[in-house]
Write a protein that holds these residues in place. Structure first.
Motif: not given
Length: 129
Positions: A26-27, A23, A33-34, A37, A29-31
């Protein structure tokens, strides 16, 4: 000191630990990725603005070139009119050398003929008088 756990409890703890770790990964990775982006969006926006500025500058340059071409065409047309006017006035203001010499020769021949006649008249007058 010994800690005793059952196999089921250990498996649950390890699975919970793995899920927590996954988790967090993943968190992150999302940050990440954001952020990637967002940076890509900023980069594309900056490129789009630069393209618009370049396009505007190119349009202005082309407009100046077209205006200059129009002025040049007007100047060429005026020069052509002046040249045609000069060509029309040229025969009125200019006499060729050969034409001048021919005209002068005719005038001189007439003056010579007049002088000869006057000379003959003077001789007759001198003989009669």
């Amino acid at each position: 000191m010994t800690v005793q756990m059952e196999l089921w409890g250990l498996a649950t703890f390890l699975v919970g630990l793995a899920i927590t770790f996954m988790s967090c990964v993943f968190g992150f990775a999302r940050v990440l990725g954001a952020q990637i982006d967002q940076r890509l969006s900023e980069k594309f926006k900056a490129q789009e603005e630069a393209r618009e500025v370049g396009s505007k500058a190119l349009r202005e340059h082309i407009d100046r070139y077209i205006a200059q071409a129009d002025r040049t065409a007007d100047q060429v047309a005026a020069l052509e009119r002046d040249f045609l006017r000069w060509q029309a006035e040229l025969p009125v203001n200019y006499v060729r050398r050969e034409d001048y010499v021919r005209g002068q020769s005719v005038i001189e021949a007439k003056l010579d003929a007049l002088y000869s006649k006057l000379e003959v008249v003077q001789m007759r007058g001198a003989n009669n008088g």
